[in-house]
Motif scaffolding. Structure first.
Motif, PDB file in Angstrom:
ATOM      1  N   SER A  96       0.925  -1.154   0.013  1.00 47.96           N
ATOM      2  CA  SER A  96       0.038  -0.068  -0.058  1.00 47.96           C
ATOM      3  C   SER A  96       0.726   1.373   0.138  1.00 47.96           C
ATOM      4  O   SER A  96       1.594   1.630   0.868  1.00 47.96           O
ATOM      5  CB  SER A  96      -0.961   0.134   1.283  1.00 47.96           C
ATOM      6  OG  SER A  96      -1.454   1.373   1.302  1.00 47.96           O
ATOM      7  N   PHE A  97       0.857   2.095  -1.002  1.00 50.14           N
ATOM      8  CA  PHE A  97       1.491   3.381  -1.205  1.00 50.14           C
ATOM      9  C   PHE A  97       1.132   4.005  -0.134  1.00 50.14           C
ATOM     10  O   PHE A  97       2.028   4.736   0.581  1.00 50.14           O
ATOM     11  CB  PHE A  97       1.480   3.852  -2.455  1.00 50.14           C
ATOM     12  CG  PHE A  97       2.222   5.048  -2.760  1.00 50.14           C
ATOM     13  CD1 PHE A  97       3.369   5.125  -2.991  1.00 50.14           C
ATOM     14  CD2 PHE A  97       1.481   6.286  -2.527  1.00 50.14           C
ATOM     15  CE1 PHE A  97       4.279   6.229  -3.088  1.00 50.14           C
ATOM     16  CE2 PHE A  97       2.489   7.444  -2.787  1.00 50.14           C
ATOM     17  CZ  PHE A  97       3.741   7.669  -2.850  1.00 50.14           C
ATOM     18  N   LEU A  98      -0.178   4.229   0.199  1.00 50.35           N
ATOM     19  CA  LEU A  98      -0.508   5.332   1.436  1.00 50.35           C
ATOM     20  C   LEU A  98       0.086   4.814   2.477  1.00 50.35           C
ATOM     21  O   LEU A  98       0.077   5.797   3.405  1.00 50.35           O
ATOM     22  CB  LEU A  98      -2.191   5.588   1.112  1.00 50.35           C
ATOM     23  CG  LEU A  98      -2.514   6.415   0.001  1.00 50.35           C
ATOM     24  CD1 LEU A  98      -4.174   6.346  -0.008  1.00 50.35           C
ATOM     25  CD2 LEU A  98      -1.959   7.810  -0.364  1.00 50.35           C
ATOM     26  N   GLY A  99      -0.283   3.617   2.764  1.00 44.64           N
ATOM     27  CA  GLY A  99       0.216   3.203   4.038  1.00 44.64           C
ATOM     28  C   GLY A  99       1.723   3.248   4.289  1.00 44.64           C
ATOM     29  O   GLY A  99       2.212   3.831   5.362  1.00 44.64           O
ATOM     30  N   MET A 100       2.401   2.930   3.584  1.00 44.47           N
ATOM     31  CA  MET A 100       3.720   2.967   3.531  1.00 44.47           C
ATOM     32  C   MET A 100       4.239   4.645   3.580  1.00 44.47           C
ATOM     33  O   MET A 100       5.012   5.034   4.671  1.00 44.47           O
ATOM     34  CB  MET A 100       4.655   2.650   2.356  1.00 44.47           C
ATOM     35  CG  MET A 100       4.784   1.123   2.297  1.00 44.47           C
ATOM     36  SD  MET A 100       5.320   0.166   3.633  1.00 44.47           S
ATOM     37  CE  MET A 100       7.005   0.834   3.606  1.00 44.47           C
ATOM     38  N   MET A 101       3.489   5.437   2.851  1.00 46.10           N
ATOM     39  CA  MET A 101       3.523   7.182   3.185  1.00 46.10           C
ATOM     40  C   MET A 101       3.350   7.402   4.538  1.00 46.10           C
ATOM     41  O   MET A 101       4.077   8.246   5.355  1.00 46.10           O
ATOM     42  CB  MET A 101       2.862   7.760   2.171  1.00 46.10           C
ATOM     43  CG  MET A 101       3.415   7.674   0.533  1.00 46.10           C
ATOM     44  SD  MET A 101       4.929   8.498   0.255  1.00 46.10           S
ATOM     45  CE  MET A 101       4.424  10.220   0.288  1.00 46.10           C
ATOM     46  N   GLY A 102       2.287   6.809   4.998  1.00 49.86           N
ATOM     47  CA  GLY A 102       1.866   6.906   6.420  1.00 49.86           C
ATOM     48  C   GLY A 102       2.713   6.676   7.476  1.00 49.86           C
ATOM     49  O   GLY A 102       2.802   7.315   8.652  1.00 49.86           O
ATOM     50  N   LEU A 103       3.613   5.834   7.213  1.00 51.71           N
ATOM     51  CA  LEU A 103       4.534   5.580   8.140  1.00 51.71           C
ATOM     52  C   LEU A 103       5.572   6.461   8.615  1.00 51.71           C
ATOM     53  O   LEU A 103       6.341   6.500   9.558  1.00 51.71           O
ATOM     54  CB  LEU A 103       5.376   4.054   7.963  1.00 51.71           C
ATOM     55  CG  LEU A 103       4.439   2.967   7.941  1.00 51.71           C
ATOM     56  CD1 LEU A 103       5.217   1.637   7.659  1.00 51.71           C
ATOM     57  CD2 LEU A 103       3.811   2.552   9.393  1.00 51.71           C
ATOM     58  N   GLY A 104       5.791   7.230   7.596  1.00 52.24           N
ATOM     59  CA  GLY A 104       6.660   8.729   7.546  1.00 52.24           C
ATOM     60  C   GLY A 104       8.066   8.081   7.013  1.00 52.24           C
ATOM     61  O   GLY A 104       8.362   7.026   6.911  1.00 52.24           O
TER      62      GLY A 104
END
Length: 76
Positions: free
Chosen positions: A41-49
């Motif tokens: 998940s691109f958004l999930g990975m981006m959300g990790l910071g």
């Protein structure tokens, strides 16, 4: 099952990582602490910071994906 510690420092690195993960036919989880997300998940990975050390767990093997993991691997 293989585990890695990686650090992604820019959106382009997240894009490369998620693109490689998406080509795998097995589950890949990423997270830190008590947070676990689907590493495809691109958004999930981006959300990790950015610049955070992330634990990645692969439930299969793919040599091309392992090349990407090695590129961003950190020593713990």
């Amino acid at each position: 099952m293989n585990s890695w510690k990686i650090r992604l420092g820019a959106p382009s690195e997240v894009e490369e990582f998620v693109g490689a993960a998406g080509k795998c036919d097995f589950d890949i989880d990423a997270g830190f602490g008590h947070i676990t997300i689907d590493a495809k998940s691109f958004l999930g990975m981006m959300g990790l910071g950015y610049s955070r050390i992330v634990d990645v767990t692969c439930r299969g093997e793919n040599k091309e994906f392992e090349k990407v993991l090695k590129k961003y691997a950190v020593m713990s």
